[in-house]
Design an enzyme around this catalytic site. Structure first.
Site, PDB file in Angstrom:
ATOM      1  N   ALA A  65       0.859  -1.176   0.000  1.00  0.00           N
ATOM      2  CA  ALA A  65       0.000   0.000   0.000  1.00  0.00           C
ATOM      3  C   ALA A  65       0.901   1.233   0.000  1.00  0.00           C
ATOM      4  O   ALA A  65       2.065   1.161   0.415  1.00  0.00           O
ATOM      5  CB  ALA A  65      -0.884  -0.021   1.243  1.00  0.00           C
ATOM      6  N   GLY A 108       0.647  -5.003   0.925  1.00  0.00           N
ATOM      7  CA  GLY A 108      -0.567  -5.065   0.101  1.00  0.00           C
ATOM      8  C   GLY A 108      -0.307  -5.717  -1.255  1.00  0.00           C
ATOM      9  O   GLY A 108      -1.216  -6.296  -1.851  1.00  0.00           O
ATOM     10  N   GLU A 111      -0.520  -9.295  -0.637  1.00  0.00           N
ATOM     11  CA  GLU A 111      -1.939  -9.580  -0.377  1.00  0.00           C
ATOM     12  C   GLU A 111      -2.751  -9.557  -1.664  1.00  0.00           C
ATOM     13  O   GLU A 111      -3.669 -10.365  -1.849  1.00  0.00           O
ATOM     14  CB  GLU A 111      -2.494  -8.569   0.648  1.00  0.00           C
ATOM     15  N   GLU A 131       4.938  -5.066   6.955  1.00  0.00           N
ATOM     16  CA  GLU A 131       4.241  -3.959   7.635  1.00  0.00           C
ATOM     17  C   GLU A 131       4.738  -3.731   9.056  1.00  0.00           C
ATOM     18  O   GLU A 131       4.770  -2.623   9.557  1.00  0.00           O
ATOM     19  CB  GLU A 131       2.728  -4.244   7.679  1.00  0.00           C
TER      20      GLU A 131
HETATM   21  N1  CO8 Z   1       4.603   3.140  -0.666  1.00  0.00           N
HETATM   22  C1  CO8 Z   1       5.001   4.307  -1.240  1.00  0.00           C
HETATM   23  N2  CO8 Z   1       6.144   4.430  -1.923  1.00  0.00           N
HETATM   24  C2  CO8 Z   1       6.910   3.330  -2.049  1.00  0.00           C
HETATM   25  C3  CO8 Z   1       6.571   2.094  -1.484  1.00  0.00           C
HETATM   26  C4  CO8 Z   1       5.329   2.021  -0.775  1.00  0.00           C
HETATM   27  N3  CO8 Z   1       4.880   0.872  -0.242  1.00  0.00           N
HETATM   28  N4  CO8 Z   1       7.541   1.196  -1.764  1.00  0.00           N
HETATM   29  C5  CO8 Z   1       8.462   1.850  -2.485  1.00  0.00           C
HETATM   30  N5  CO8 Z   1       8.096   3.150  -2.662  1.00  0.00           N
HETATM   31  C6  CO8 Z   1       8.819   4.206  -3.379  1.00  0.00           C
HETATM   32  C7  CO8 Z   1      10.008   4.688  -2.576  1.00  0.00           C
HETATM   33  O1  CO8 Z   1       9.610   5.645  -1.616  1.00  0.00           O
HETATM   34  C8  CO8 Z   1      10.863   5.281  -3.668  1.00  0.00           C
HETATM   35  O2  CO8 Z   1      10.335   6.534  -4.007  1.00  0.00           O
HETATM   36  P1  CO8 Z   1      11.333   7.831  -4.127  1.00  0.00           P
HETATM   37  O3  CO8 Z   1      12.230   7.488  -5.292  1.00  0.00           O
HETATM   38  O4  CO8 Z   1      10.400   8.972  -4.384  1.00  0.00           O
HETATM   39  O5  CO8 Z   1      12.077   7.900  -2.848  1.00  0.00           O
HETATM   40  C9  CO8 Z   1      10.617   4.351  -4.845  1.00  0.00           C
HETATM   41  O6  CO8 Z   1       9.381   3.686  -4.566  1.00  0.00           O
HETATM   42  C10 CO8 Z   1      11.693   3.294  -5.014  1.00  0.00           C
HETATM   43  O7  CO8 Z   1      11.860   2.627  -3.772  1.00  0.00           O
HETATM   44  P2  CO8 Z   1      13.283   2.471  -3.030  1.00  0.00           P
HETATM   45  O8  CO8 Z   1      14.190   3.609  -3.387  1.00  0.00           O
HETATM   46  O9  CO8 Z   1      13.011   2.256  -1.583  1.00  0.00           O
HETATM   47  O10 CO8 Z   1      13.811   1.139  -3.715  1.00  0.00           O
HETATM   48  P3  CO8 Z   1      14.789   0.042  -3.082  1.00  0.00           P
HETATM   49  O11 CO8 Z   1      15.106  -0.890  -4.212  1.00  0.00           O
HETATM   50  O12 CO8 Z   1      15.903   0.691  -2.352  1.00  0.00           O
HETATM   51  O13 CO8 Z   1      13.895  -0.740  -1.994  1.00  0.00           O
HETATM   52  C11 CO8 Z   1      11.910  -1.879  -1.216  1.00  0.00           C
HETATM   53  C12 CO8 Z   1      12.795  -1.488  -2.424  1.00  0.00           C
HETATM   54  C13 CO8 Z   1      12.665  -2.844  -0.324  1.00  0.00           C
HETATM   55  C14 CO8 Z   1      10.666  -2.514  -1.778  1.00  0.00           C
HETATM   56  C15 CO8 Z   1      11.554  -0.594  -0.406  1.00  0.00           C
HETATM   57  O14 CO8 Z   1      11.042   0.386  -1.311  1.00  0.00           O
HETATM   58  C16 CO8 Z   1      10.516  -0.820   0.648  1.00  0.00           C
HETATM   59  O15 CO8 Z   1      10.836  -1.310   1.700  1.00  0.00           O
HETATM   60  N6  CO8 Z   1       9.255  -0.424   0.369  1.00  0.00           N
HETATM   61  C17 CO8 Z   1       8.168  -0.531   1.339  1.00  0.00           C
HETATM   62  C18 CO8 Z   1       7.691  -1.968   1.499  1.00  0.00           C
HETATM   63  C19 CO8 Z   1       6.618  -2.019   2.542  1.00  0.00           C
HETATM   64  O16 CO8 Z   1       6.817  -1.713   3.697  1.00  0.00           O
HETATM   65  N7  CO8 Z   1       5.413  -2.427   2.124  1.00  0.00           N
HETATM   66  C20 CO8 Z   1       4.260  -2.521   3.000  1.00  0.00           C
HETATM   67  C21 CO8 Z   1       3.483  -1.250   2.978  1.00  0.00           C
HETATM   68  S1  CO8 Z   1       2.148  -1.200   4.149  1.00  0.00           S
HETATM   69  C22 CO8 Z   1       0.959  -2.161   3.436  1.00  0.00           C
HETATM   70  O17 CO8 Z   1       1.097  -2.655   2.354  1.00  0.00           O
HETATM   71  C23 CO8 Z   1      -0.300  -2.371   4.221  1.00  0.00           C
HETATM   72  C24 CO8 Z   1      -1.271  -3.213   3.415  1.00  0.00           C
HETATM   73  C25 CO8 Z   1      -2.573  -3.347   4.135  1.00  0.00           C
HETATM   74  C26 CO8 Z   1      -3.635  -2.451   3.639  1.00  0.00           C
HETATM   75  C27 CO8 Z   1      -3.879  -2.472   2.161  1.00  0.00           C
HETATM   76  C28 CO8 Z   1      -4.719  -1.303   1.794  1.00  0.00           C
HETATM   77  C29 CO8 Z   1      -4.454  -0.771   0.394  1.00  0.00           C
END
Ligand code: CO8
Length: 257
Positions: A65, A108, A111, A131
């Site tokens: 998400a 998400g 999921e 998460e």
């Molecule tokens: N949300 C928003 N932006 C994101 C997300 C995300 N989940 N994941 C990545 N991005 C963005 C980053 O902020 C970055 O943007 P910017 O260039 O503007 O800084 C861009 O995508 C590229 O990401 P990274 O630079 O971080 O890339 P890396 O290769 O270094 O890392 C990862 C990749 C490991 C995937 C890292 O981006 C990460 O950890 N992302 C978050 C993963 C996460 O925590 N996911 C769970 C989110 S919470 C959730 O899903 C709850 C679901 C339940 C409810 C569902 C309702 C819809």
């Protein structure tokens, strides 16, 4: 549609939906999810479509998400937005859906893949429910579907530590259907979709509904439900065609009626 690309006939009877926020690793914001819901509803109503593939790109299926969209929200904001009604409608899609996953399928994103009926993954795919690392927990079915798919011990570990598992591990634990080389993950999904699309669409819908019912009910009720859907197949022209074709030693031509 701003955040998804839809091709209703990517191959005969097979539709393709591509999540298309590549810079954000296909983070699932509210608009993307609403577009996905609307596209699935339309494809579900399109008689030419018999199977649907949802994919991302090579780097990410979806990294979860949209954290930036959620960061400032209160519990009441989340309650009022009611984003899960969108997820509930996606879950109610009658036609078979295959997730073609490469790269990150996290939170998400994992999921969403699990909400699909089958998953074909590239060898680079990583599945996770991270998460917990941002102070929350899965909210779109992760604690339920992951546990049912891979068992309590592994699901607990993933949900409580946020650790990812590889495509090979995901296959070993029964989360996904198969792992293929990265350049073939979409092909693999199309092959599977083509196999499904050859079958009676009526029987496929009823069979999908029946398998899903096994997650929601006890055996006696599930068997009863299955039996009703089995009888219902006999109301279709496809049943007559399928059985006659077998007897006449020819390939059936299913029409979805
Ligand atoms: N949300 C928003 N932006 C994101 C997300 C995300 N989940 N994941 C990545 N991005 C963005 C980053 O902020 C970055 O943007 P910017 O260039 O503007 O800084 C861009 O995508 C590229 O990401 P990274 O630079 O971080 O890339 P890396 O290769 O270094 O890392 C990862 C990749 C490991 C995937 C890292 O981006 C990460 O950890 N992302 C978050 C993963 C996460 O925590 N996911 C769970 C989110 S919470 C959730 O899903 C709850 C679901 C339940 C409810 C569902 C309702 C819809």
């Amino acid at each position: 549609m701003e955040f998804i690309l839809v091709t209703p006939q990517a191959q005969p009877h097979v539709a393709l939906i591509q999540l298309n926020r590549p810079k954000e690793l296909n983070a699932l914001n509210l608009q993307l999810m609403a577009e996905l819901r609307d596209a699935l509803k339309e494809l579900d109503e399109n008689d030419e479509v018999r199977a649907i593939i949802i994919t991302g790109n090579e780097r990410a299926f979806a990294a979860g998400a949209d954290i930036k969209q959620m960061a400032g929200k209160t519990a009441i904001d989340m309650l009022n937005v009611d984003q899960f009604s969108t997820w509930d409608q996606i879950r109610k899609t009658k036609k078979p859906i295959i997730a073609a996953v490469s790269g990150f399928a996290l939170g998400g994103g994992c999921e969403l893949a699990m909400t699909c009926d089958m998953i074909v993954a590239s060898e680079t795919a990583q599945f996770g429910q991270p998460e917990i690392k941002i102070g929350v927990m899965p909210g779109a079915g992760g604690t339920q579907r992951l546990t049912k798919a891979i068992g309590k011990a592994k699901a607990m570990e993933m949900v409580l530590t946020g650790k990812f598992i590889s495509a090979d591990e995901a296959e070993k634990h029964g989360l996904i259907n198969r792992v293929v080389p990265v350049e073939l993950y979409l092909d693999g999904a199309f092959k599977l979709a083509a196999d499904v699309a050859q079958m009676s669409p009526v029987a496929a819908k009823l069979a999908k509904e029946s398998v899903n019912r096994s997650f929601e009910t006890h055996l006696d009720e599930g068997l009863h439900f299955e039996r009703k859907n089995f009888y219902l197949c006999f109301a279709s022209e496809d049943q007559t065609e399928g059985m006659n074709a077998f007897v006449e030693k020819r390939k059936p031509e299913f029409k979805g009626r």
